[in-house]
Design a protein around this motif. Structure first.
Motif, PDB file in Angstrom:
ATOM      1  N   LYS A 123       0.903  -1.200   0.080  1.00 26.09           N
ATOM      2  CA  LYS A 123       0.006   0.086   0.084  1.00 26.09           C
ATOM      3  C   LYS A 123       0.967   1.271   0.041  1.00 26.09           C
ATOM      4  CE  LYS A 123      -3.791  -2.533   2.166  1.00 26.09           C
ATOM      5  NZ  LYS A 123      -4.019  -2.974   3.457  1.00 26.09           N
ATOM      6  N   TRP A 124       2.030   1.219   0.733  1.00 26.17           N
ATOM      7  CA  TRP A 124       2.830   2.462   0.777  1.00 26.17           C
ATOM      8  C   TRP A 124       3.359   2.674  -0.451  1.00 26.17           C
ATOM      9  CZ3 TRP A 124       5.851   0.637   5.775  1.00 26.17           C
ATOM     10  CH2 TRP A 124       5.115   0.990   6.820  1.00 26.17           C
ATOM     11  N   ALA A 125       3.839   1.565  -1.153  1.00 25.75           N
ATOM     12  CA  ALA A 125       4.418   1.743  -2.495  1.00 25.75           C
ATOM     13  C   ALA A 125       3.321   2.293  -3.611  1.00 25.75           C
ATOM     14  CB  ALA A 125       5.004   0.638  -3.082  1.00 25.75           C
ATOM     15  N   LYS A 128       3.921   7.037  -0.783  1.00 23.57           N
ATOM     16  CA  LYS A 128       3.982   7.646   0.551  1.00 23.57           C
ATOM     17  C   LYS A 128       5.463   8.157   0.542  1.00 23.57           C
ATOM     18  CE  LYS A 128       3.506   6.627   5.472  1.00 23.57           C
ATOM     19  NZ  LYS A 128       2.989   7.782   6.011  1.00 23.57           N
ATOM     20  N   TRP A 129       6.474   7.841   0.378  1.00 23.27           N
ATOM     21  CA  TRP A 129       7.622   8.662   0.245  1.00 23.27           C
ATOM     22  C   TRP A 129       8.317   8.807  -1.450  1.00 23.27           C
ATOM     23  CZ3 TRP A 129       6.902   4.661   3.675  1.00 23.27           C
ATOM     24  CH2 TRP A 129       6.798   4.839   5.128  1.00 23.27           C
ATOM     25  N   GLY A 130       7.060   8.809  -2.038  1.00 21.38           N
ATOM     26  CA  GLY A 130       7.422   9.306  -3.524  1.00 21.38           C
ATOM     27  C   GLY A 130       7.204   7.888  -4.240  1.00 21.38           C
ATOM     28  N   LYS A 131       7.955   7.998  -5.423  1.00 19.11           N
ATOM     29  CA  LYS A 131       7.805   6.839  -6.191  1.00 19.11           C
ATOM     30  C   LYS A 131       8.935   5.840  -5.934  1.00 19.11           C
ATOM     31  CE  LYS A 131       8.851   6.014 -11.284  1.00 19.11           C
ATOM     32  NZ  LYS A 131       8.130   5.026 -11.959  1.00 19.11           N
ATOM     33  N   VAL A 132       8.598   4.524  -6.031  1.00 18.81           N
ATOM     34  CA  VAL A 132       9.334   3.694  -5.896  1.00 18.81           C
ATOM     35  C   VAL A 132      10.508   3.392  -7.258  1.00 18.81           C
ATOM     36  CG1 VAL A 132      10.089   1.206  -5.275  1.00 18.81           C
ATOM     37  CG2 VAL A 132       8.263   2.341  -4.190  1.00 18.81           C
ATOM     38  N   LYS A 133      11.574   3.861  -7.036  1.00 16.53           N
ATOM     39  CA  LYS A 133      12.639   3.779  -8.338  1.00 16.53           C
ATOM     40  C   LYS A 133      13.260   2.600  -8.542  1.00 16.53           C
ATOM     41  CE  LYS A 133      13.357   7.078 -10.516  1.00 16.53           C
ATOM     42  NZ  LYS A 133      13.759   8.180 -10.711  1.00 16.53           N
ATOM     43  N   VAL A 134      13.717   2.083  -7.248  1.00 15.66           N
ATOM     44  CA  VAL A 134      14.444   0.742  -7.319  1.00 15.66           C
ATOM     45  C   VAL A 134      13.771  -0.379  -6.287  1.00 15.66           C
ATOM     46  CG1 VAL A 134      16.823  -0.290  -7.052  1.00 15.66           C
ATOM     47  CG2 VAL A 134      16.508   1.774  -7.987  1.00 15.66           C
ATOM     48  N   ARG A 150      14.975 -10.726   2.297  1.00 18.57           N
ATOM     49  CA  ARG A 150      14.733  -9.388   2.751  1.00 18.57           C
ATOM     50  C   ARG A 150      14.434  -8.600   1.175  1.00 18.57           C
ATOM     51  NH1 ARG A 150      19.178  -6.754   1.361  1.00 18.57           N
ATOM     52  NH2 ARG A 150      21.045  -7.836   1.299  1.00 18.57           N
ATOM     53  N   TYR A 151      13.572  -7.291   1.500  1.00 17.84           N
ATOM     54  CA  TYR A 151      13.866  -6.593   0.181  1.00 17.84           C
ATOM     55  C   TYR A 151      13.551  -5.148   0.602  1.00 17.84           C
ATOM     56  CZ  TYR A 151       8.680  -6.639   0.985  1.00 17.84           C
ATOM     57  OH  TYR A 151       7.180  -6.277   1.366  1.00 17.84           O
ATOM     58  N   ARG A 152      13.708  -4.063   0.024  1.00 20.13           N
ATOM     59  CA  ARG A 152      13.875  -2.876   0.174  1.00 20.13           C
ATOM     60  C   ARG A 152      13.145  -1.840  -0.854  1.00 20.13           C
ATOM     61  NH1 ARG A 152      19.003  -0.017   3.236  1.00 20.13           N
ATOM     62  NH2 ARG A 152      18.400  -1.402   5.118  1.00 20.13           N
ATOM     63  N   CYS A 153      12.484  -1.058  -0.645  1.00 20.03           N
ATOM     64  CA  CYS A 153      11.849  -0.165  -1.851  1.00 20.03           C
ATOM     65  C   CYS A 153      12.472   1.228  -1.717  1.00 20.03           C
ATOM     66  CB  CYS A 153      10.412   0.161  -1.806  1.00 20.03           C
ATOM     67  SG  CYS A 153       9.386  -1.540  -1.553  1.00 20.03           S
ATOM     68  N   LEU A 154      13.195   1.524  -2.583  1.00 21.62           N
ATOM     69  CA  LEU A 154      13.802   2.966  -2.660  1.00 21.62           C
ATOM     70  C   LEU A 154      13.201   3.995  -3.246  1.00 21.62           C
ATOM     71  CD1 LEU A 154      17.608   1.504  -3.407  1.00 21.62           C
ATOM     72  CD2 LEU A 154      16.569   1.323  -1.331  1.00 21.62           C
ATOM     73  N   ALA A 155      12.732   4.892  -2.561  1.00 23.31           N
ATOM     74  CA  ALA A 155      11.616   5.781  -3.101  1.00 23.31           C
ATOM     75  C   ALA A 155      12.754   7.103  -3.318  1.00 23.31           C
ATOM     76  CB  ALA A 155      10.627   6.072  -2.211  1.00 23.31           C
ATOM     77  N   ASP A 156      11.800   7.985  -4.072  1.00 25.59           N
ATOM     78  CA  ASP A 156      12.363   9.064  -4.486  1.00 25.59           C
ATOM     79  C   ASP A 156      12.129  10.653  -3.786  1.00 25.59           C
ATOM     80  OD1 ASP A 156      10.013   9.804  -5.412  1.00 25.59           O
ATOM     81  OD2 ASP A 156      10.805  10.055  -7.758  1.00 25.59           O
ATOM     82  N   GLY A 183      12.396  11.290   0.002  1.00 29.28           N
ATOM     83  CA  GLY A 183      12.721  11.313   1.391  1.00 29.28           C
ATOM     84  C   GLY A 183      12.387  10.032   2.349  1.00 29.28           C
ATOM     85  N   GLY A 184      12.512   8.804   1.641  1.00 28.37           N
ATOM     86  CA  GLY A 184      12.547   7.623   2.420  1.00 28.37           C
ATOM     87  C   GLY A 184      12.586   6.308   1.553  1.00 28.37           C
ATOM     88  N   TRP A 185      12.999   5.383   2.543  1.00 29.64           N
ATOM     89  CA  TRP A 185      12.791   4.014   1.821  1.00 29.64           C
ATOM     90  C   TRP A 185      12.233   3.278   2.749  1.00 29.64           C
ATOM     91  CZ3 TRP A 185      15.064   0.571   5.360  1.00 29.64           C
ATOM     92  CH2 TRP A 185      16.250   1.245   5.748  1.00 29.64           C
ATOM     93  N   PHE A 186      11.701   1.907   2.430  1.00 25.23           N
ATOM     94  CA  PHE A 186      10.697   1.020   3.314  1.00 25.23           C
ATOM     95  C   PHE A 186      10.984  -0.396   2.491  1.00 25.23           C
ATOM     96  CE2 PHE A 186       7.197   1.046   0.377  1.00 25.23           C
ATOM     97  CZ  PHE A 186       7.455   1.907  -0.563  1.00 25.23           C
ATOM     98  N   GLY A 187      10.755  -1.400   3.651  1.00 20.24           N
ATOM     99  CA  GLY A 187      10.758  -2.814   3.139  1.00 20.24           C
ATOM    100  C   GLY A 187      10.494  -3.498   4.419  1.00 20.24           C
ATOM    101  N   MET A 188      11.155  -4.683   4.152  1.00 17.29           N
ATOM    102  CA  MET A 188      10.950  -5.696   5.188  1.00 17.29           C
ATOM    103  C   MET A 188      12.276  -6.547   5.259  1.00 17.29           C
ATOM    104  SD  MET A 188       7.103  -7.107   5.089  1.00 17.29           S
ATOM    105  CE  MET A 188       7.446  -8.147   6.472  1.00 17.29           C
TER     106      MET A 188
END
Ligand code: NAD
Length: 435
Positions: free
Chosen positions: A218-220, A224-230, A324-330, A332-337
């Motif tokens: 849902k965050w992606a 929430k922290w912009g577009k997930v680029k990577v 694990r994984y991490r969503c790198l957004a553009d 001010g934030g990254w998020f993952g598990m």
């Protein structure tokens, strides 16, 4: 009326079938709608078969504490959907049969095994009737057992097709473990068999039903922290016995990719809702290691989605557990598990900038048994006649992409896939917990 129709909620279509058409139907339907909307006030009793109403308990914590879920409100066991489990190996015995204890709409009623003594022991443990134990030869006679609504296939990957096709021919719905099969052609035949028999087919992608992973999705999607680029993802573990079926190509279909790399592939598609338009991959295996005589060890792959999001993913069969994984957004934030794909102990991770400071946090939401959620979703789809969220088509798409990943590694080039721009192109009804 057959047993399944008997379990379906009393909906408009069933009402019309039972009463015929016309003015009378219209007027009574109006009254039914009124009854349904009043049902929540009906001494707290459910409005339809799948509405289970939790008992309300007085809160004991301060309102500032993390809210607790209401107590479970299971369906009467008599009315739950009955499952036959095929294959009594690690997943069935360690996870699935115990998970039924946390299911609200599902119950185990039959076992299918090549080992009669083991099956008798397990049946005894879970209160399954001795007459509901089958072997691989007499499995087809399950068609005469009205207690079985769904066959849950938990066998080595190359056996999924045969046991799905036989289940559909026996008039049963199918829940099938991942990977769905060992090739797109097998996956397609499984879909065709279930369609022909007018039975549901769901692939057991537990991550898509798990609340923490759903929160990340849902965050992606809401940026929430912009577009997930990577999207950076890894699933690795260290295999033991080189003689187990997972190390045999004919039974497993492949090595780390279809077994655990599939979590990266399927979760990337789930988080973004998109389908990759290209893949690029490399495979590394030490063939002197007896575990990798037939199947691959490490697969490193990249995928590009139509929105421009790129995925950097991998899987290994020779490293310490890393899931694990991490969503790198553009923005001010990254998020993952980390971990993201284990059966329990899942943890979200967020890093964000607030008022000029960088915060690293581990938010958590109530952990639920992923297998119970996934099994109950299948049951609710049967009770409400809906397409499962992860139907056979979802599994087929993964097989097409895995085939392209293998091809890319072999031919050492980027492989272009069919362009699919629709979001959630292969998914059915979202799980009820989000409703
Ligand atoms: P397992 O080896 O522990 O069990 C497999 C069962 O199949 C055993 O009972 C075995 O006796 C039976 N079997 C029948 N014919 C066989 C044959 N020719 N060779 C080997 N076994 C045979 O495997 P498992 O870990 O329970 O995996 C079963 C399926 O579940 C696989 O498709 C696997 O990918 C999937 N799985 C999914 C998850 C998940 O998290 N969703 C986790 C583990 C396994």
């Amino acid at each position: 009326m057959n047993q399944l129709q008997d379990k379906a909620p009393y909906n408009r279509r069933r009402f019309l079938m039972n009463t015929g058409r016309g003015v009378l139907a219209a007027s009574v339907l109006g009254q039914m709608a009124g009854c349904a909307s009043n049902a929540q006030q009906n001494n707290g009793l459910p409005a339809t078969t799948t509405d289970t109403v939790p008992v309300k308990l007085a809160p004991i914590d301060h309102p500032s504490e993390k809210p607790k879920s209401p107590p479970p409100a299971p369906m009467n066991p008599e009315k739950r959907i009955g499952y036959a489990l095929v294959g009594l190996g690690h997943l069935t015995l360690d996870e699935l049969l115990p998970a039924f204890g946390e299911c609200k709409y599902s119950k185990p009623v039959a076992l299918v095994s090549g080992d009669a003594a083991k099956a008798a022991k397990v049946a005894q443990q879970y209160g399954i009737k001795p007459q509901n134990i089958y072997n691989y030869q007499n499995y087809d006679t399950i068609k005469n057992n009205p207690e079985v609504d769904v066959v849950y296939i938990v066998l080595p990957n190359s056996m999924h097709e045969e046991f799905t096709v036989r289940a559909a021919a026996a008039g049963k719905h199918v829940l099938c473990e991942k990977p769905m099969a060992t090739s797109p052609a097998e996956a397609q035949r499984m879909i065709d068999a279930c369609k022909k028999a007018n039975k549901k087919l769901m692939i057991a992608y537990r991550i898509q039903y798990e609340p923490n992973n759903r929160q990340v999705m849902k965050w992606a999607r809401e940026r929430k922290w912009g577009k997930v680029k990577v999207l950076e993802m890894y699933n690795g573990q260290n295999q033991g016995d080189p003689n187990q079926w997972r190390q045999k190509k004919a039974l497993a279909g492949g090595g780390s990719l279809p077994d655990i790399g599939l979590y990266c592939l399927n979760t990337a598609r789930f988080i973004t809702g998109e389908e990759p338009e290209w893949v690029s991959a490399n495979i590394y295996s030490d063939t002197a290691d007896p575990r990798f005589k037939e199947v691959e060890d490490t697969v490193l792959f990249q995928m590009g989605f139509p929105s421009g999001t790129v995925v950097n993913a991998g899987s290994s069969y020779s490293v310490h557990n890393t899931k694990r994984y991490r969503c790198l957004a553009d923005n001010g934030g990254w998020f993952g598990m980390d971990p993201a794909f284990t059966y329990s102990g899942l943890k979200m991770e967020v890093s964000e900038v607030r008022e000029g400071k960088e915060y690293k946090e581990s938010p958590s939401i109530d952990e639920k048994n992923q297998f119970a959620l996934e099994i109950d979703h299948m049951s609710q789809c049967i009770l409400n006649n809906q397409q499962p969220y992860t139907p056979g088509e979802e599994g087929l798409q993964d097989h097409k992409i895995m085939e392209a990943i293998y091809r890319s590694a072999k031919e050492r080039k980027v492989i272009t896939l069919d362009k699919i721009t629709k979001l959630d192109a292969f998914r059915g009804t979202p799980p009820k917990q989000d409703a």
